[in-house]
Design a protein around this motif. Sequence first.
Motif: not given
Length: 212
Positions: A88-90, A182, A198, A201-202, A205-206, A208-209, A212
């Motif tokens: 992942l790109d943080l 990363r 995982t 990671t999820a 990533s959530r 980070l979303e 945005k």
Amino acid sequence: MSELLNVALPKGRLGDKVYSVFERAGFGCSELLEAGRKLVFESPENGVRYFFVKPSDVAIYVERGAADVGVAGKDILLEYAPDVYELLDLGVGKCHMCVCGRPDFTDDGVGSLRVATKFSRITRKYYASLGRSVDLIHLNGSIELAPILGLSDVIVDIVETGATLKENGLAALERILPVSARFIANKASYQFKYEAVTDMTARLSRHLEVQK
Ligand code: PRP
């Protein structure tokens, strides 16, 4: 209680930013708030054990499995090419790898360009792609001193705010590549602690979303 995930984070200003991403994603660790000289911090309720190491050492801990996962700058990953998974790109710790020097410096293309850097592999590759011959001077820190003292013509280094360059009368002359933090995983841990890795990671990533 399942096994804790060992997480290697970079010490210093990048580490602070990175930890707050983990905290917001639900991996907070109250032990971290206690000041002191402790190096390992556990949060059994969140399933994590953190340790802070030199930014350039994170990839070594992860590659060799002393840490299951960790966070390293793209600069470190390109320079040392560790055998790890980049998950992942943080999106934090954003900066650029740049060629820097005196603001009026221009490369006349004659002879070898003297370049001081901590990032020898990245530097060699960059100048090879330009077909420019270089005299590479590997240093371990305070790279900005090299052009000031005439040790090198230019340096290749990380520029974030540009404050260090400015305070030393230098400027960024060319951008080589963008850098950010990363999330990486040890290859065996990814297999044997698949669910925990995982899930982390999820959730990161959530988060980070959401940002945005
Ligand atoms: C990096 C880099 C520059 C500085 C740039 O050093 O080597 O010296 O940050 O940041 P700025 O553009 O915001 O001023 P770091 O602080 O990581 O420490 P180091 O010299 O030990 O590598």
